[in-house]
Design a protein around this motif. Structure first.
Motif, PDB file in Angstrom:
ATOM      1  N   VAL A 139       0.966  -1.124   0.013  1.00 46.24           N
ATOM      2  CA  VAL A 139       0.013   0.054  -0.019  1.00 46.24           C
ATOM      3  C   VAL A 139       0.725   1.296   0.056  1.00 46.24           C
ATOM      4  O   VAL A 139       0.572   2.189  -0.742  1.00 46.24           O
ATOM      5  N   THR A 140       2.039   1.121   0.595  1.00 40.72           N
ATOM      6  CA  THR A 140       2.727   2.414   0.848  1.00 40.72           C
ATOM      7  C   THR A 140       3.506   2.774  -0.364  1.00 40.72           C
ATOM      8  O   THR A 140       3.546   3.847  -0.854  1.00 40.72           O
ATOM      9  N   GLN A 141       4.048   1.696  -0.643  1.00 41.99           N
ATOM     10  CA  GLN A 141       4.728   1.897  -2.301  1.00 41.99           C
ATOM     11  C   GLN A 141       3.832   2.301  -3.314  1.00 41.99           C
ATOM     12  O   GLN A 141       4.226   2.962  -4.228  1.00 41.99           O
ATOM     13  N   ALA A 142       2.642   1.790  -3.321  1.00 39.84           N
ATOM     14  CA  ALA A 142       1.693   2.394  -4.349  1.00 39.84           C
ATOM     15  C   ALA A 142       1.415   3.844  -4.265  1.00 39.84           C
ATOM     16  O   ALA A 142       1.103   4.540  -5.161  1.00 39.84           O
ATOM     17  N   ALA A 263      -7.942   6.983  -5.858  1.00 41.49           N
ATOM     18  CA  ALA A 263      -7.724   6.666  -7.213  1.00 41.49           C
ATOM     19  C   ALA A 263      -6.570   6.008  -7.467  1.00 41.49           C
ATOM     20  O   ALA A 263      -6.341   5.236  -8.469  1.00 41.49           O
ATOM     21  N   CYS A 264      -5.323   6.442  -6.774  1.00 41.01           N
ATOM     22  CA  CYS A 264      -4.375   5.665  -7.128  1.00 41.01           C
ATOM     23  C   CYS A 264      -4.202   4.145  -6.472  1.00 41.01           C
ATOM     24  O   CYS A 264      -3.772   3.349  -7.298  1.00 41.01           O
ATOM     25  N   LEU A 265      -4.830   4.226  -5.320  1.00 39.21           N
ATOM     26  CA  LEU A 265      -4.871   2.661  -4.962  1.00 39.21           C
ATOM     27  C   LEU A 265      -5.690   1.774  -5.700  1.00 39.21           C
ATOM     28  O   LEU A 265      -5.663   0.547  -5.984  1.00 39.21           O
ATOM     29  N   ALA A 266      -6.685   2.469  -6.297  1.00 40.78           N
ATOM     30  CA  ALA A 266      -7.638   1.610  -7.367  1.00 40.78           C
ATOM     31  C   ALA A 266      -6.934   0.994  -8.340  1.00 40.78           C
ATOM     32  O   ALA A 266      -7.650   0.076  -9.232  1.00 40.78           O
ATOM     33  N   GLU A 267      -5.886   1.746  -8.934  1.00 40.31           N
ATOM     34  CA  GLU A 267      -5.273   1.249 -10.293  1.00 40.31           C
ATOM     35  C   GLU A 267      -3.854   0.480  -9.642  1.00 40.31           C
ATOM     36  O   GLU A 267      -3.227   0.162 -10.694  1.00 40.31           O
TER      37      GLU A 267
END
Length: 336
Positions: A139-142, A263-267
């Motif tokens: 999660v953090t890297q994303a 939005a970032c986590l969704a991708e």
């Protein structure tokens, strides 16, 4: 993958060992020979692999020179006991038991990058991070393009399978005894785990940190490339058989943009975002899945620089076995 490897799995009859066997088959890993190793008690059993039954061998009698890559999925004590023999046989090792210091066997998350591997030479000594570290680091890297944390807080609610197959059996036994109105003495744990939450797992050190908490913090620092990143970790034992749930706080220098983060986590690869207004659970969403489930994304109540979120993950399959197999895939593709 142009070549095949002879693979040995130490602890093959445990939860993680069986998951490793399944994933090697599912992902069509190029296995030349598969050696399933366990204690004398489990020797003689068999596991299915590619439409055949593979017999489990006694670990103590195995000659590691027959293998090129070893997964250690038993206890930390077993890994340390057999490490010298594995190294002497010139085998690469992927350790899932958190037995080895990270200075000796660095932890690796393939999605987070592995450029430093190019400076190493086989045989490799590598650690697959603990399942909680895998989840938080993914999660953090994303979010690295949006948020560089100056502090991370993790409350990890870990299932009985964290203690291995014995932990699952003990939770089942205690549950059955209590539901039938019978008393019992805890076995392998210091108190009742059924219908209860234990505030620590294992014996704490002089500072009050359990070994698993210290390991989680050290792994996250290594995976995120910041040896001085402050990390507050609490690992609690919850009465769940499989699957971990984590409450995570990422503190930034600037106010967090929840819409952009969502939005970032969704991708992001390796993650699955819950629908708006919903949240994931281990039983309903995470078990059997190859992705980390994320939900409840929000700013902290009184601090806009803090991001709070919820994670649910299959600790055996995704958090442990899959990451280890992905490391093996990386090694055979580029380095072995």
């Amino acid at each position: 993958m142009s070549q095949s490897l002879s693979i040995a799995i130490v602890g093959a009859t445990g939860n993680i060992g069986e998951a490793l066997v399944s994933l090697l088959e599912e992902r069509d890993f190029p296995v030349k020979d598969l050696y399933l190793l366990a204690s004398d008690e489990s020797a003689g059993k068999s596991l299915s692999f590619r439409d055949r039954q593979v017999r489990v061998r006694a670990l103590d009698a195995f000659d590691f020179k027959a293998a090129q890559l070893v997964f250690c999925a038993a206890s930390a004590e077993v890994t340390r006991e057999y490490l010298e023999r594995i190294v002497a046989a010139n085998c690469s090792l992927i350790d899932l038991s958190a037995a080895l210091p990270l200075t000796q066997a660095p932890c690796l998350l393939p999605e987070a990058g592995e450029l430093w591997l190019a400076t190493q030479r086989p045989p490799f000594l590598l650690s697959s991070p603990t399942p909680a570290a895998v989840a938080v680091a993914l999660v953090t890297q994303a979010l690295r393009s949006l948020l560089r944390p100056r502090r991370i807080g993790v409350t990890a609610m870990l299932s009985a399978s964290t203690l291995g197959r014995a932990g699952v059996r003990e939770l089942a036994r205690q549950t059955a005894e209590l539901l039938n109105g019978r008393s019992f003495e805890p076995q392998g744990v210091d108190r009742q785990i059924a219908f209860n939450v234990l505030a620590q797992i294992g014996t704490p050190d002089e500072q009050g940190h359990a070994r698993l908490e210290a390991r989680l913090a050290a792994e996250l620092q290594q995976l995120l490339g910041d040896a001085h990143l402050p990390i507050a970790a609490t690992c609690a034992q919850v009465p769940v058989f499989f699957g971990d749930s984590l409450a995570v706080t990422l503190e930034s220098d600037t106010p967090v943009d929840v819409a952009a983060i969502t939005a970032c986590l969704a991708e992001a690869p390796g993650l699955e975002l819950a629908e708006e207004g919903d949240y994931p659970t281990v039983v309903g969403d995470a078990l059997g899945q190859d992705v980390i489930q994320v939900g409840r994304i929000r700013q902290a109540v009184a601090d806009p620089t803090q991001l709070n979120l919820w994670i649910a993950s299959d600790n055996v399959r995704k958090g442990a076995a899959l990451n280890a197999v992905q490391i093996a895939e990386l090694l055979i593709k580029h380095y072995l």
